[in-house]
Design a protein around this motif. Structure first.
Motif, PDB file in Angstrom:
ATOM      1  N   THR A 127     -10.445   9.373  -4.047  1.00  0.00           N
ATOM      2  CA  THR A 127     -10.629   8.199  -3.972  1.00  0.00           C
ATOM      3  C   THR A 127     -10.679   7.122  -4.164  1.00  0.00           C
ATOM      4  N   ASN A 128      -9.607   7.330  -5.154  1.00  0.00           N
ATOM      5  CA  ASN A 128      -9.447   5.398  -6.399  1.00  0.00           C
ATOM      6  C   ASN A 128      -7.795   5.071  -5.371  1.00  0.00           C
ATOM      7  N   GLY A 129      -7.603   3.914  -5.252  1.00  0.00           N
ATOM      8  CA  GLY A 129      -6.720   3.083  -5.452  1.00  0.00           C
ATOM      9  C   GLY A 129      -6.437   3.274  -3.477  1.00  0.00           C
ATOM     10  N   SER A 130      -5.605   2.130  -3.531  1.00  0.00           N
ATOM     11  CA  SER A 130      -5.589   1.407  -1.789  1.00  0.00           C
ATOM     12  C   SER A 130      -4.636   2.880  -1.564  1.00  0.00           C
ATOM     13  N   PRO A 131      -4.861   3.006   0.068  1.00  0.00           N
ATOM     14  CA  PRO A 131      -3.729   3.840   0.928  1.00  0.00           C
ATOM     15  C   PRO A 131      -3.042   3.901   0.160  1.00  0.00           C
ATOM     16  N   ASP A 132      -1.977   2.987  -0.402  1.00  0.00           N
ATOM     17  CA  ASP A 132      -0.578   3.121  -0.605  1.00  0.00           C
ATOM     18  C   ASP A 132      -0.653   3.865  -1.501  1.00  0.00           C
ATOM     19  N   GLU A 133      -1.341   3.778  -3.194  1.00  0.00           N
ATOM     20  CA  GLU A 133      -1.188   4.143  -3.973  1.00  0.00           C
ATOM     21  C   GLU A 133      -1.674   5.576  -3.790  1.00  0.00           C
ATOM     22  N   ARG A 134      -3.166   5.897  -3.045  1.00  0.00           N
ATOM     23  CA  ARG A 134      -3.023   7.506  -2.784  1.00  0.00           C
ATOM     24  C   ARG A 134      -1.482   8.161  -2.041  1.00  0.00           C
TER      25      ARG A 134
END
Length: 396
Positions: A13-20
Motif C-alpha cells: 500500500t506504499n508508494g505511488s501507483p507507478d512505484e507499485r
C-alpha cells in the motif's frame, strides 16, 4: 522466507501507483522461474542490443532503414501475406487503427455502417467507442453469452449489418474458440445475409492447433484478417491487415488519413520478423503445454481445498487461459509479487475483479519458459502462492 496465510503485514500500500507497478514488473522479470516472458524491462541500450543480435538472423542489418513503409516494412508485409495465404498485407502501427480502417472500408463497399460483433470483442470493450466516434459506425450484438456467436444467432439477428467481426480467440471470455465446423457455419450464415466477414486475429497465430488447420485455411474463411505482431510473437508493436490486393490498397489510403503513414518503423518491423521466425513455429508447443499447466492447476486447487475455483477453459484452446479464485484481487496480486521476490517464482501476475463481488481472475500465458514446468512444479508453486494469500484476502 515464506509468508503465512494469516500474515497481513506485506500488502503493498506504499508508494505511488507507478512505484507499485514498477515493483511488480521488477519482481516478475527478476523471477528465475516463470511461465512466460516478463513485461518489457531493462534499458533502451540493452533492448536495442538484443534486437540487433536477434535481428541479424532474419534481416540484413547493413541495409537502409525504411522510409514511409518501404524496405524492411514491405518485406514484413510480404512475409505476412505469404503466411496467411492472402494477396496482400499492410503494416499498421496499432491493431486499433487496422480494424478501424478495415471496418470503415467494408462499410463503404457494402453500403452498411453496421458491424455485428460480440460485446466482449476488443473494439467494444477496449477502444473507447472508436467505431462510432471516429469511424461513424454502429454495432449490433448477436449474443451476450461468453463465447463466439453461433450460426443460428447470426441468421436470427434482428437488425441488418454489413460486416461480421469475429475475434479469434475471444480473449475476454477466456481465449475461447469455436470448433472448425462451427466457425465455417458462422461464416456461411454471414454470407447468407450478404455480409462480409472480418477476423479480429490479434492472437490468430496460435489458433491453428485448435482448429487442426493451417493459417491460410483459417484466413481463407474471412474477407479480411487483422493480426498482431506483439501479443503472441513478442514484437515491440504493430499489426497487419491482410486480404485482397484492392482492399489492402484502399486500406493503405485510409491508413494515411488516420495518421498511420509513419516515417520510419524499422524497429517494430525487425522485431516482428524475429517473432515470425522464432516464436510462430513454437506456438503449437506452447498450446499443448498450456493444457498440462491448466490440468496441474485444477489438481492443485482441489488438493488445497479452495472452496471454489475455475480454470477456464478446462482444456485451453490456445496457450492462454483464465484462473478464477474467491479471493480479493489486490491480495492475490500482492501474493504473486511476494512469491516472485522471495522465491524467484512467478506463477501468476495481475489479478482483476471483472465478475461478481468476491471473485478475482487472472490470465495465464504459457510460453517458452513454461515448457520446463512439469505438473509437480505447477502444483508446488501453487501451494506456495496460496500460502501467501492473507486471511483477510479470502472470501471464505
Amino acid at each position: 522466507m515464506t509468508g503465512d496465510a494469516n500474515d497481513e503485514t506485506h500488502e503493498d500500500t506504499n508508494g505511488s501507483p507507478d512505484e507499485r507497478r514498477a515493483r511488480r514488473i521488477a519482481a516478475w522479470n527478476g523471477a528465475r522461474r516463470r511461465l512466460s516472458e516478463g513485461l518489457p524491462a531493462g534499458t533502451i541500450a540493452g533492448r536495442l542490443a538484443r534486437l540487433a543480435e536477434e535481428g541479424a538472423a532474419v534481416h540484413d542489418l547493413e541495409s537502409g532503414p525504411d522510409l514511409y513503409g518501404d524496405g524492411i516494412v514491405a518485406e514484413l508485409e510480404e512475409r505476412t501475406a505469404a503466411l496467411l495465404g492472402t494477396e496482400a498485407a499492410a503494416f499498421f502501427p496499432t491493431g486499433t487503427m487496422a480494424q478501424q480502417v478495415a471496418l470503415r472500408c467494408w462499410a463503404g463497399r457494402t453500403g452498411s455502417p453496421v458491424v455485428a460483433l460480440h460485446p466482449m470483442a476488443h473494439p467494444e470493450r477496449h477502444e473507447r467507442g472508436a467505431l462510432g466516434r471516429v469511424s461513424g459506425l454502429g454495432t449490433v450484438h448477436l449474443t451476450d453469452e461468453p463465447r463466439p456467436p453461433t450460426a443460428e444467432e447470426v441468421r436470427e439477428a434482428s437488425e441488418p449489418f454489413g460486416a461480421l467481426l469475429l475475434e479469434l480467440p475471444l480473449r475476454d471470455a477466456g481465449f475461447v474458440l469455436p470448433t472448425w465446423d462451427e466457425l465455417k457455419e458462422t461464416v456461411a450464415a454471414a454470407r447468407e445475409r450478404d455480409a462480409v466477414v472480418h477476423f479480429d486475429g490479434a492472437r490468430l497465430w496460435e489458433c491453428a492447433p485448435h482448429f487442426g488447420r493451417t493459417l491460410p485455411e483459417i484466413a481463407a474463411l474471412a474477407d479480411s484478417v487483422y493480426v498482431s505482431f506483439y501479443k503472441s510473437l513478442g514484437g515491440l508493436s504493430g499489426a497487419a491487415l491482410a486480404g485482397p490486393a484492392d482492399f489492402v490498397d484502399e486500406a493503405c489510403a485510409w491508413r494515411h488519413r488516420y495518421g498511420g503513414q509513419v516515417f520510419q518503423q524499422w524497429p517494430a518491423a525487425l522485431a516482428a520478423l524475429v517473432g515470425l521466425e522464432r516464436e510462430l513455429p513454437r506456438l503449437p508447443e506452447y498450446a499443448a503445454h498450456a493444457k498440462v499447466v491448466a490440468g496441474a492447476l485444477r489438481a492443485g486447487l482441489a488438493e488445497a481445498g479452495v472452496p471454489w475455483f475455475r480454470v477456464h477453459p478446462e482444456e485451453p484452446h490456445t496457450h492462454q487461459f483464465q484462473v478464477w479464485l474467491p479471493y480479493d484481487a489486490e491480495a492475490l496480486t500482492e501474493a504473486g509479487v511476494r512469491q516472485a521476490e522471495e522465491e524467484g517464482t512467478a506463477l501468476f501476475r495481475v489479478w482483476s475483479a471483472p465478475g461478481p463481488p468476491g471473485l478475482a481472475m487472472t490470465e495465464v500465458t504459457v510460453a517458452a519458459p513454461g515448457l520446463e514446468w512439469a505438473p509437480e512444479d505447477v502444483r508446488g508453486a501453487l501451494a506456495a502462492f496460496l500460502a501467501r494469500v492473507p486471511a483477510r484476502g479470502r472470501s471464505d
